[in-house]
Design a protein around this motif. Sequence first.
Motif, short mmCIF file in Angstrom:
data_model
loop_
_atom_site.label_atom_id
_atom_site.label_comp_id
_atom_site.label_asym_id
_atom_site.label_seq_id
_atom_site.Cartn_x
_atom_site.Cartn_y
_atom_site.Cartn_z
N GLY A 280 51.95 21.83 -4.81
CA GLY A 280 51.38 20.94 -3.79
C GLY A 280 49.85 20.15 -3.65
O GLY A 280 49.16 21.66 -4.18
N SER A 281 49.88 18.86 -2.86
CA SER A 281 48.47 18.42 -2.27
C SER A 281 48.80 18.06 -1.23
O SER A 281 49.01 17.90 -0.72
CB SER A 281 48.59 17.26 -3.34
N ARG A 282 47.08 18.78 -0.64
CA ARG A 282 46.61 18.40 0.09
C ARG A 282 45.88 17.38 0.34
O ARG A 282 45.00 17.16 -0.55
CB ARG A 282 46.48 19.44 1.09
N GLN A 283 46.10 15.80 1.42
CA GLN A 283 44.97 15.14 1.45
C GLN A 283 44.24 14.93 2.34
O GLN A 283 44.23 16.33 3.30
CB GLN A 283 46.30 13.56 2.36
N ASP A 284 43.27 14.41 2.62
CA ASP A 284 42.10 14.92 2.89
C ASP A 284 42.69 14.52 4.40
O ASP A 284 43.87 13.51 5.14
CB ASP A 284 41.04 13.59 3.16
N PRO A 288 47.26 20.78 10.46
CA PRO A 288 48.19 22.02 9.98
C PRO A 288 49.45 22.21 11.31
O PRO A 288 49.04 21.63 11.86
CB PRO A 288 47.31 23.67 10.14
N LYS A 289 50.47 22.46 10.73
CA LYS A 289 52.22 22.37 11.53
C LYS A 289 52.76 23.86 11.13
O LYS A 289 52.45 24.66 10.35
CB LYS A 289 52.51 21.25 11.16
N ASP A 290 53.42 24.17 12.41
CA ASP A 290 54.10 25.56 12.14
C ASP A 290 55.20 24.94 10.71
O ASP A 290 55.27 24.32 10.47
CB ASP A 290 55.03 25.30 13.58
N LEU A 291 55.04 26.33 10.58
CA LEU A 291 55.45 25.78 9.35
C LEU A 291 57.48 26.51 9.72
O LEU A 291 57.13 27.34 9.95
CB LEU A 291 55.10 27.62 8.11
N ARG A 292 57.57 25.65 8.93
CA ARG A 292 59.68 25.40 9.25
C ARG A 292 60.11 25.32 8.23
O ARG A 292 61.17 24.54 7.68
CB ARG A 292 59.54 25.12 10.24
N ARG A 293 60.14 26.63 6.91
CA ARG A 293 60.42 26.52 5.59
C ARG A 293 61.82 27.29 5.67
O ARG A 293 62.06 28.69 5.16
CB ARG A 293 59.87 27.22 4.46
N ASP A 378 53.09 20.44 3.51
CA ASP A 378 55.23 19.88 4.05
C ASP A 378 55.57 21.10 4.19
O ASP A 378 56.33 22.23 3.97
CB ASP A 378 55.49 19.13 2.58
N PRO A 379 55.38 21.22 5.39
CA PRO A 379 55.46 21.91 6.49
C PRO A 379 57.27 22.69 6.40
O PRO A 379 57.46 23.47 6.75
CB PRO A 379 54.96 22.70 7.31
N ASP A 380 57.65 21.26 6.39
CA ASP A 380 59.14 21.78 6.58
C ASP A 380 60.25 21.31 5.76
O ASP A 380 61.43 20.95 5.58
CB ASP A 380 60.38 20.79 8.36
N ALA A 382 60.78 18.51 4.23
CA ALA A 382 60.71 17.52 4.09
C ALA A 382 60.85 16.47 2.12
O ALA A 382 61.51 15.38 2.12
CB ALA A 382 60.13 16.73 4.95
N HIS A 383 59.75 17.05 1.92
CA HIS A 383 59.60 16.51 0.81
C HIS A 383 60.04 17.25 -0.78
O HIS A 383 59.79 16.81 -1.72
CB HIS A 383 57.63 15.40 1.12
N LYS A 384 60.45 17.74 -0.40
CA LYS A 384 60.95 19.09 -0.94
C LYS A 384 59.33 19.11 -2.15
O LYS A 384 59.91 19.31 -3.59
CB LYS A 384 61.63 18.84 -2.04
N GLU A 385 58.43 19.57 -1.45
CA GLU A 385 57.16 19.69 -2.61
C GLU A 385 57.25 21.44 -2.31
O GLU A 385 57.34 22.21 -1.60
CB GLU A 385 56.08 19.68 -1.51
N GLU A 386 56.08 21.44 -3.11
CA GLU A 386 56.11 23.42 -3.54
C GLU A 386 54.60 23.06 -2.85
O GLU A 386 53.82 22.63 -2.24
CB GLU A 386 55.75 23.12 -4.69
N MET A 387 54.18 24.64 -2.29
CA MET A 387 53.40 24.80 -1.57
C MET A 387 52.12 24.09 -2.81
O MET A 387 52.03 24.15 -3.79
CB MET A 387 53.20 26.76 -2.21
N GLY A 388 51.13 24.70 -1.83
CA GLY A 388 49.29 24.17 -2.51
C GLY A 388 49.43 25.20 -3.15
O GLY A 388 49.71 26.63 -3.01
N VAL A 389 47.82 25.65 -3.96
CA VAL A 389 47.11 26.25 -4.77
C VAL A 389 47.16 26.96 -3.98
O VAL A 389 46.75 28.82 -4.34
CB VAL A 389 46.14 26.53 -5.62
#
Length: 686
Positions: A280-284, A288-293, A378-380, A382-389
């Motif tokens: 996953g990539s993080r924009q500038d 951060p949001k509550d994690l809801r995976r 992508d805390p929930d 929604a985008h089916k993104e992998e975690m960041g490094v």
Amino acid sequence: MANDQQGLLYLFELPQEDIQAPRGGGPVLFKLENEEAPPSVATRVGVSPSVSMPVPVRDDVALQDLGTATSIHKGSAFSFFLASQRKAAKDLCDFFMMTSGAEDLMQVAARVHGKVNETLFVYAISFVILRKKELRSVRLPTMVEVFPSRFVPQEALAKAQMQINRMDPNQTEPVIIEHGLEFSGTHLKPEHRLSYWREDYGINVHHWHWHLIYRPGIGFDRDRKGELFYYMHQQVIARYDIERLCLGLPRVEKLDNCRIPIKDGYFPKLTISNSGRQWGSRQDNTLPKDLRRRELGEFVDITDMDIWRSRLLDAILQGFMIDCNGDKVPLRDDVTSGKRGIEILSEALEADAELSVNFPYYGDLHNRGHDILAFSHDPDNAHKEEMGVVGDLATSLRDPVFFLLHKLVDDLFQEYKVTQPPYTEAELFLPGVRIERAGVVRGNEANVLLTGWNTREFEASRGIDFNGKPVILRLTHLDPKPFEYHMQIYNDLREPKEVTVRIFLAPKFNGQEEEMGFMEQRILWSEMDKFTVNLKPGKNHVVRSSKESSITNLEELTFKDLENSVPGNTSEQVAFNFCGCGWPQHMLLPRGRPEGMALQLFFMLTDYAQDKVSNPGGVRRCANGVSFCGMQDAKYPDARPMGFPFDRSPAPLLQGLPVNTTADYARLGNAFIHDITIRFLGEKLN
Ligand code: CUO
């Protein structure tokens, strides 16, 4: 099986491919009884296996016995910071731990290979090899070769593949992938100026290894594990800050508030486990949001993070924690028995659910911090993104946000450390010995050290199948020119005296180019070396090579190194590199500046009789990198608090005079401070 090393080594090769794919560059083949090799493997042109590894049917290897180990999808990320995935790792490690001997482990692991997540598989076999006494002679190959995609961008790997597709099938010369210097971003963003440091392969491999050894929830208590978690990470932050000062950047600031956006984004450009899936990539300015995976079963509230932090701070300032029975657990470092306060605090902060004095109450601040940050894009799901490094042990230091989080963690530790009584003069002073002179020498030049760029080659084709063709990674990294410490020490006693020599490095000036006071410089002091010397009465000239440093690992072991290390052919490097843990030797020095950067070395002698820790006899494993990694199967070999003497505030007076700067400590005969310069040449070193 040829030997233990070889039998287990090839389990690390091509983690993404079928276990029956040819390994060792072609000649090694695992043959699983009753299992057909996939057609793509059986028909590979030019493969003539000469080493066969038969794997009989193992009725005892059943998927249901693997517990939750199969719950992590193949090809996806595996994070040790997620509680559910830590449990999966524990289940697989426990399963492999039931094997006896290398052959048994090889057979069981070969049967499990392909049934579990690739990173988890490599993690678990690495853990078990390091853990099992009967596998003491087995070394681990470098992660750079096992998972090249964690170290070089997908684009470079894809280019190599295209080159192979187009080249003459008879060509045997390897394709070379050059990587380095441009790293992951442009200098438009100031943080990218540090990319060469954060994305250095050695630093990231060190971090992976360290957590492999000091794993939370391990089920047993490794000596001073919590204190080492504090110290190793504190030293990483110190070194990062020094590097920042070299580049004219301010020292890193802690992640103080998760309710405001994170200024710097990060785009790793790497794929996971060689699988093609992107991290996953993080924009500038990501908030951060509550994690809801839900799909991972992982939920974390930022409110909980705030509460845990506040409870930890409360405990630090009150001087005690509250255990699960409601009893007070004092936090003090000056204890003569039981655990130091730093150990108790660290186990609750990291946190280790099994060792925390009260896991439900003090929570899981650091691990959950990694989780919140790793999924902030992508805390929930929604985008089916992998975690960041920042969620992965072998990549987390690449992202600038790692340092914000760990600065927060270190800030809590430092809050605690300054509550401890300063060391007394009796604790700091060692009568009878004095350092007359000390400094560094490189060639014929004294007190000027040089850094520049260098390259190191690894075989990418050990981790990724490039149609069976050899592909070499040529990675650029910072490198110091080797040097020596020289010390002139007088032993005024009548008999020999064993002392511990402690050497630290810190910048002389802060970001405003002002000389630093003791407290400002205190947590910048980076350990360079620590060793024992027996001083004869009178004058002693002690010389120590930079390559002998107690914090560094000699070099990463490649598949080739290990293939050549058959009994009777053990190279010095292999013999000494016991577990692969340790700060990379090539990152021993900060970069410095082209015009020269002013730094200081601090030398201190302490009484070895007081420092020494009795360890039962036996082989010293992991003797390299000992200050950061401890020693396997043995106690940490220094009885003093880690970071001594800089882990606490200074005494207000020493020898009746005030202490304002570190130089005031050097008034003691057994201490010495010395100015040096580090020049960055900006070119390839010879
Ligand atoms: Cu090493 Cu947070 O502990 O990454």
